[in-house]
Design an enzyme around this catalytic site. Structure first.
Site, short mmCIF file in Angstrom:
data_model
loop_
_atom_site.label_atom_id
_atom_site.label_comp_id
_atom_site.label_asym_id
_atom_site.label_seq_id
_atom_site.Cartn_x
_atom_site.Cartn_y
_atom_site.Cartn_z
N LYS A 10 0.82 -1.22 0.00
CA LYS A 10 0.00 0.00 0.00
C LYS A 10 0.85 1.27 0.00
CE LYS A 10 -4.02 -2.03 2.35
NZ LYS A 10 -5.06 -1.76 3.38
N TYR A 50 -12.56 -1.66 -3.74
CA TYR A 50 -13.07 -1.86 -2.38
C TYR A 50 -14.59 -1.74 -2.32
CZ TYR A 50 -8.48 -2.03 -0.09
OH TYR A 50 -7.23 -2.40 0.35
N ASN A 113 -2.12 0.25 6.79
CA ASN A 113 -1.62 -1.03 7.33
C ASN A 113 -0.72 -1.79 6.34
OD1 ASN A 113 -3.68 -1.76 5.64
ND2 ASN A 113 -4.72 -3.11 7.08
N HIS A 116 -2.35 -5.42 1.73
CA HIS A 116 -3.69 -6.00 1.62
C HIS A 116 -3.55 -7.48 1.29
CE1 HIS A 116 -7.80 -6.71 0.26
NE2 HIS A 116 -7.28 -7.28 -0.81
N GLU A 127 -10.12 -10.20 -7.29
CA GLU A 127 -9.13 -9.13 -7.10
C GLU A 127 -7.97 -9.27 -8.09
OE1 GLU A 127 -10.26 -8.38 -2.40
OE2 GLU A 127 -8.28 -9.19 -2.89
P1 CMP Z 1 -7.48 -4.31 3.78
O1 CMP Z 1 -6.98 -5.68 4.08
O2 CMP Z 1 -6.90 -3.60 2.63
O3 CMP Z 1 -9.06 -4.37 3.60
C1 CMP Z 1 -9.89 -3.25 3.83
C2 CMP Z 1 -9.16 -2.16 4.55
O4 CMP Z 1 -10.00 -1.23 5.21
C3 CMP Z 1 -8.33 -2.75 5.66
O5 CMP Z 1 -7.23 -3.42 5.08
C4 CMP Z 1 -8.02 -1.54 6.51
O6 CMP Z 1 -6.87 -0.86 6.07
C5 CMP Z 1 -9.23 -0.68 6.25
N1 CMP Z 1 -10.09 -0.63 7.44
C6 CMP Z 1 -10.77 -1.61 7.99
N2 CMP Z 1 -11.46 -1.17 9.07
C7 CMP Z 1 -11.18 0.14 9.16
C8 CMP Z 1 -11.58 1.14 10.04
N3 CMP Z 1 -12.42 0.88 11.07
N4 CMP Z 1 -11.08 2.37 9.85
C9 CMP Z 1 -10.26 2.64 8.80
N5 CMP Z 1 -9.84 1.70 7.91
C10 CMP Z 1 -10.29 0.47 8.10
#
Ligand code: CMP
Length: 141
Positions: A10, A50, A113, A116, A127
């Site tokens: 990311k 998403y 984070n 993904h 995906e």
């Molecule tokens: P990812 O695995 O990319 O899938 C969806 C993403 O949404 C997740 O990682 C997080 O980065 C993001 N995400 C999930 N929950 C929250 C939240 N409560 N607030 C902000 N981002 C979120």
């Protein structure tokens, strides 16, 4: 159970020059990289990717972030790829991620984070197809 999953390195990770270190973790965890490329998603593209989270309170923050900078997208192969990749990256929130996982070592927050990973075989297929044609996967060469 299929042997493919989809991964994104990311924008937080590419901005912090962690792309190579995370790519190395992927190889060291014995995933075969079927395809990889750098993308700068448009806001619309991030919203499409998403779509499953559309309507959730974090959707705008998530799609703003994912379209804010360069990502590396990858199609990965390994036995039980989806669960193996999720084990390698750790919990979605880095605060809950186990030691030695990618999110523990490179992520800064739930929103930013680092990586993904697909959450099911069905989503992995979708995906991968969102970013790659079948003929771009080296398994087909
Ligand atoms: P990812 O695995 O990319 O899938 C969806 C993403 O949404 C997740 O990682 C997080 O980065 C993001 N995400 C999930 N929950 C929250 C939240 N409560 N607030 C902000 N981002 C979120």
């Amino acid at each position: 159970m299929t042997n493919r999953t989809f991964a994104i390195i990311k924008p937080d990770a590419t901005r912090n020059a962690n792309t190579g270190l995370i790519y190395d973790r992927i190889l060291k965890a014995n995933f075969k990289i079927l395809a990889a490329k750098l993308v700068k998603m448009s806001k619309k593209q991030a919203e499409g990717f998403y779509d499953i989270h559309r309507g959730k309170p974090f959707f705008k923050e998530l799609t703003d972030f994912m379209s804010s900078d360069i990502c590396m997208v990858l199609a990965l192969e390994k036995d039980n790829a989806v669960s193996e990749w999720r084990k390698t990256i750790g919990a979605t929130n880095p605060a809950d991620a186990e030691a030695g996982t990618i999110r523990k070592d490179f992520a800064t927050s739930l929103g930013e984070n680092a990586v993904h990973g697909s959450d099911s075989d069905e989503n992995a297929q979708k995906e991968i197809a969102f970013f790659f044609t079948e003929s771009e996967l080296i398994a087909n060469l």
